[in-house]
Design a protein around this motif. Structure first.
Motif, PDB file in Angstrom:
ATOM      1  N   LEU A 103      43.525  30.108  39.050  1.00 31.12           N
ATOM      2  CA  LEU A 103      42.876  30.035  40.357  1.00 31.12           C
ATOM      3  C   LEU A 103      41.870  31.177  40.542  1.00 31.12           C
ATOM      4  CD1 LEU A 103      43.509  27.825  42.480  1.00 31.12           C
ATOM      5  CD2 LEU A 103      44.739  29.581  43.761  1.00 31.12           C
ATOM      6  N   PRO A 104      42.304  32.445  40.322  1.00 30.48           N
ATOM      7  CA  PRO A 104      41.334  33.536  40.445  1.00 30.48           C
ATOM      8  C   PRO A 104      40.180  33.389  39.459  1.00 30.48           C
ATOM      9  CG  PRO A 104      43.547  34.408  40.351  1.00 30.48           C
ATOM     10  CD  PRO A 104      43.663  32.951  40.074  1.00 30.48           C
ATOM     11  N   LEU A 105      40.450  32.829  38.277  1.00 30.37           N
ATOM     12  CA  LEU A 105      39.383  32.650  37.288  1.00 30.37           C
ATOM     13  C   LEU A 105      38.339  31.681  37.838  1.00 30.37           C
ATOM     14  CD1 LEU A 105      38.447  33.355  34.428  1.00 30.37           C
ATOM     15  CD2 LEU A 105      39.691  31.353  33.613  1.00 30.37           C
ATOM     16  N   PHE A 187      44.582  40.547  43.128  1.00 32.45           N
ATOM     17  CA  PHE A 187      44.461  41.542  42.064  1.00 32.45           C
ATOM     18  C   PHE A 187      43.852  40.929  40.821  1.00 32.45           C
ATOM     19  CE2 PHE A 187      46.427  43.665  38.360  1.00 32.45           C
ATOM     20  CZ  PHE A 187      45.826  44.904  38.521  1.00 32.45           C
ATOM     21  N   ASN A 188      44.326  39.729  40.466  1.00 36.85           N
ATOM     22  CA  ASN A 188      43.791  39.067  39.276  1.00 36.85           C
ATOM     23  C   ASN A 188      42.308  38.759  39.433  1.00 36.85           C
ATOM     24  OD1 ASN A 188      46.232  39.247  38.076  1.00 36.85           O
ATOM     25  ND2 ASN A 188      46.815  37.098  38.355  1.00 36.85           N
ATOM     26  N   LEU A 189      41.916  38.445  40.650  1.00 41.87           N
ATOM     27  CA  LEU A 189      40.497  38.171  40.904  1.00 41.87           C
ATOM     28  C   LEU A 189      39.661  39.404  40.606  1.00 41.87           C
ATOM     29  CD1 LEU A 189      38.451  36.130  42.165  1.00 41.87           C
ATOM     30  CD2 LEU A 189      38.764  37.376  44.285  1.00 41.87           C
ATOM     31  N   LEU A 190      40.144  40.564  41.037  1.00 44.94           N
ATOM     32  CA  LEU A 190      39.411  41.809  40.783  1.00 44.94           C
ATOM     33  C   LEU A 190      39.277  42.047  39.285  1.00 44.94           C
ATOM     34  CD1 LEU A 190      40.764  44.378  43.402  1.00 44.94           C
ATOM     35  CD2 LEU A 190      38.616  43.110  43.393  1.00 44.94           C
ATOM     36  N   VAL A 191      40.396  41.865  38.568  1.00 47.88           N
ATOM     37  CA  VAL A 191      40.397  42.111  37.126  1.00 47.88           C
ATOM     38  C   VAL A 191      39.435  41.154  36.419  1.00 47.88           C
ATOM     39  CG1 VAL A 191      41.815  41.952  35.052  1.00 47.88           C
ATOM     40  CG2 VAL A 191      42.740  43.022  37.102  1.00 47.88           C
ATOM     41  N   LEU A 192      39.531  39.870  36.760  1.00 46.63           N
ATOM     42  CA  LEU A 192      38.718  38.871  36.068  1.00 46.63           C
ATOM     43  C   LEU A 192      37.241  38.990  36.448  1.00 46.63           C
ATOM     44  CD1 LEU A 192      41.191  35.864  36.301  1.00 46.63           C
ATOM     45  CD2 LEU A 192      40.664  37.262  34.297  1.00 46.63           C
TER      46      LEU A 192
END
Lengths: 311, 483
Positions: A103-105, A187-192
């Motif tokens: 989803l974040p990707l 958080f995953n959105l920030l990383v990706l």
């Protein structure tokens, strides 16, 4: 260092005065590591050995370890119920990790476009990261309350009959997983997004000239280039899912009839919940969790990381 | 305790891939290990005894200066504020003699968990608030001085304490702790909806069958057949089933509800309970009752929003209901419904009580904790407590104070609770089950309720499973305390 005469070769670290240098370097290194090692020892290594000790003991009603029971607590885990608990834990982890990374990707790809207002969107999407699991759970319980749910109201507008989110045994685990996805995606959105931002324009340009566009470009060029970020997101999300306790405790308390009870919840339940203090059984389950964690790590690092492209 | 490897950047650059692989792998393993170690946070080896401590006389405070008393409690929000006011009042009156400090421990479960750990490390408070279902455990912990012992030493007259309330905390004819915040279950109704449906709001249903009949009239469907208001809806809270058991005059656990000796079995799979769960199943299948989990916060919310027209809740929720329903509908109360009209018993009181810690404490502290406990039980303190929180006053004469009379004049709904308590005979059944693993028993009971209502399991099967799941817990507990 300054008083040491230069070695004849002119290069540092070669024989001749190098040994004492290396010893001093090693001692200095050890000194710098000490605070970290002490912390690790006190908070991780010591409790780990204590868990091993406690897992072989019974407990009195105050939780004090009593007689040795050998491996009896582990034998207690060889039941279909505990097998179901493990299976549920894996299912929950999958229900969190797959959408929690994909989803974040999907959101991150358009967000990296240099369009006006994207920073606002990025901040908004990353915000759930700031919520604690407990706060998020309470908010979502209100959002999904069977009597007053705004979510159900919205679904009703488009003619969808909402299920009993937290009390239907088929939905409860999905609901708790969805709230966990909601809280990890920020958080995953920030990383990706950070990974995507570093993809080299020149490489993409070159790929375009070679005729790779759209999906092909994404799969063959972008994915490999952000694979370190992706791998990192998968590993941390797996950990978060394996350790998810607040959501389960607050949203369903393991129910209905145990259908959202995961391994960590079970440990908490045996050790601290409902005036239990069965630290023996809880420690045995904790060690199983350790094994699960290590196995998952081995799989992820052994299989997935081979495909990670570090620059 | 949760370790999260969140701050490591995915591109640390210099470290080689293999080193990174090793460190990250170790981090993942250790993070799991630290969770594993969460279950392993106790030390000490002293075993619990059931030998009870005795009370020191009033002279224990002489020449001790100002004795500091620590009180661990679980009263948050406005209840906590009311407790603080009472404590300030006590401290002011006892300046130079006793000073009580409150420590809020989040909830009952956490308070008890912290208390157990504190006993092992010698950091226990002087006074601790423990929920009703922790009573047998507290006795068995052997760490407290029975209130009875102080009453005997002081030759104190405790006849002002409501006998039904004191009854819950009395085991083997000994009053172990001082009841404090006390509640009873009631039937709450939406009076406005009752009038709309052509029902008499002054005659709320008295039995489960009457609830079904009323719910049929109260349930409203819109043009699409969607239910916009359910006649009934309440949490699958184990406490409610225990109430029906008491109303039926039955004992929830053996050995006279654990009052004659140590209970060895919980009577879950009884015909009475099967009938109740079948009723609950029918209510949800027919679309008369909204489905809930075991957390009453959800069903409270649905009731005050008008989504359900009847609910079961404790007296402690009256204040919140009145406030949240204001301007929307009128709230009414009725006696807690019986499972069958022929039942002649009454409900069990719930809530929490105060335990005076004796283990590792000198006489001055024990005495000081008792002085404060006695203060909280006085009619004036109870009137203040009752009117500020909505809990039932444990003191009979608190109801005769002006403060209390005025408060009730504005909330006639509360008189239902007083009448209900007065008409309940104190029997073994209405004393409630005193069981060491009662918190676990309630959880098992709720699992059975959830299995029946949410998973469609046969009620008898669900209850038998729950009963069986408790067998070893009860056996282990009794073995651990040597009985």
């Amino acid at each position: 260092m300054l008083t040491r005469p230069d070695p004849p070769t002119g290069r540092p670290g070669k024989p001749g005065g190098g040994r004492s240098h290396r010893v001093r370097e090693a001692l200095l290194g050890l000194l710098l590591l000490t605070p970290g090692l002490v912390g690790l020892g006190v908070f991780v290594v010591f409790p780990l050995f204590q868990a091993v000790y406690l897992s072989t003991r019974d407990n009195d009603i105050l939780g004090n370890p009593t007689r040795s029971v050998g491996l009896a607590h582990f034998a207690e885990l060889l039941t279909p119920e505990f097998g179901a608990l493990l299976a549920r834990t894996f299912l929950f982890t999958a229900l969190v990790v797959v959408p929690g990374v994909l989803l974040p990707l999907a959101i991150a790809a358009p967000l990296t476009q240099k369009l006006p207002g994207m920073r606002i969107f990025r901040t908004a999407f990353a915000l759930p990261f700031a919520y604690s699991a407990s706060a998020a759970s309470v908010v979502w319980l209100i959002m999904l309350n069977p009597g007053t749910s705004p979510v159900n109201w919205l679904l009703g507008l488009v003619g969808v009959q909402a299920p009993s989110w937290t009390s239907d045994p088929g939905w409860a685990l999905v609901t708790v997983a969805a709230v966990t996805v909601w809280s990890v995606s920020g958080f995953n959105l920030l990383v990706l997004a950070a990974g995507l931002a570093q993809v080299d324009e020149d490489v993409l340009e070159a790929a375009r000239i070679d005729g790779a566009t759209g999906p092909r470009q994404f799969v063959s060029i972008v994915l490999p280039m952000i694979s370190p970020s992706l791998f990192f997101a998968v590993v941390t999300t797996t950990l978060t899912a394996l350790q998810a306790l607040g959501q389960v405790h607050i949203m369903t308390d393991g129910g209905p009839n145990g259908s959202t009870s995961t391994l960590v919840y079970s440990i908490f339940d045996r050790a601290f919940h409902n005036n239990n203090s069965d630290y023996g059984l809880a420690s045995a389950q904790g060690l199983v969790l350790l094994v699960v964690g290590v196995l998952l790590a081995a799989v992820q690092f052994g299989v997935l990381e081979r495909r990670v492209h570090y620059r | 305790m949760r370790t999260q490897a969140r701050h490591r950047s995915p591109r640390t650059g210099r470290i080689s891939t293999s080193l990174r692989r090793v460190t990250a792998g170790v981090a993942l393993g250790l993070a799991a290990a630290s969770t594993a170690a969460c279950g392993a946070a106790t030390t000490g080896a002293s075993s619990a005894t059931t030998q009870q401590l005795t009370a020191p006389p009033a002279s224990a405070l002489d020449g001790k200066g100002e004795v500091q008393v620590t009180f661990w409690h679980a009263m948050g929000g406005k209840n906590g504020e009311a407790l603080q006011r009472l404590t300030d009042q006590f401290n002011q009156r006892n300046q130079g003699r006793i000073k009580v400090t409150l420590q809020y421990k989040n909830n009952y479960d956490d308070t008890l968990s912290a208390y157990k750990t504190a006993l092992n490390s010698g950091q226990a408070p002087d006074l601790v608030q423990v929920y009703d279902i922790g009573t047998r455990f507290m006795i068995d912990s052997g760490s407290t001085v029975p209130v009875q012992s102080f009453v005997d030493v002081d030759k104190a007259d405790i006849s002002d304490i409501q006998p039904n309330i004191a009854g819950y905390y009395t085991v083997d004819n000994t009053l172990y702790s001082m009841p404090f915040n006390t509640s009873m279950p009631l039937l709450y109704i939406n009076r406005t909806a009752f009038v709309e449906a052509g029902l008499d709001p002054d005659k709320p249903p008295r039995t489960l069958d009457e609830i079904t009949a009323a719910a049929r009239k109260l349930t409203v469907r819109d043009a699409n057949g969607n239910i916009t208001r359910y006649g009934f809806g309440t949490a699958l809270y184990g406490w409610f089933v225990e109430q029906w058991t008491a109303l039926a005059g039955q004992e929830f656990c053996d050995q006279g509800n654990g009052r004659d000796g140590r209970a060895t079995k919980v009577n879950l799979a009884t015909d009475e309970h099967v009938k109740q769960l079948e009723w609950w199943q029918r209510m949800t299948e027919e679309g008369l009752a909204l489905k809930f989990n075991s957390d009453t916060a959800e069903s409270d919310n649905a009731f005050t929003s008008g989504k359900t027209a009847m609910t079961l809740e404790s007296t402690g929720s009256l204040g919140g209901f009145l406030a949240n329903a204001e301007g929307k509908f009128e709230v009414g109360t009725g006696f807690y419904p019986k499972a069958d009209a022929s039942h002649g018993g009454g409900p069990i009181i719930g809530g929490a009580s105060l335990w005076i810690v004796g283990k590792g404490k000198d006489d001055a502290h024990k005495r000081a904790a008792w002085e404060f406990t006695r203060f909280l039980a006085t009619p004036d303190a109870q009137a203040t407590w009752h009117t500020a929180t909505g809990y039932f006053p444990i003191s009979k004469s608190a109801l005769d104070t002006d403060l209390d009379k005025q408060w009730r004049a504005q909330r006639p709904q509360f008189d239902t609770a007083i009448k209900q308590l007065e008409s309940t005979a104190l029997t073994k059944a209405t004393q409630g089950c005193a069981l060491g693993v009662m918190p676990q028993a309630r959880k098992a009971e709720e699992s059975a309720m959830q299995a029946a209502v949410h998973q469609g399991t046969d009620p008898r099967q669900a209850l038998q499973d729950a009963e069986k799941s408790l067998d070893s817990a009860i056996k282990d507990y009794n073995q651990s305390v040597g009985g």
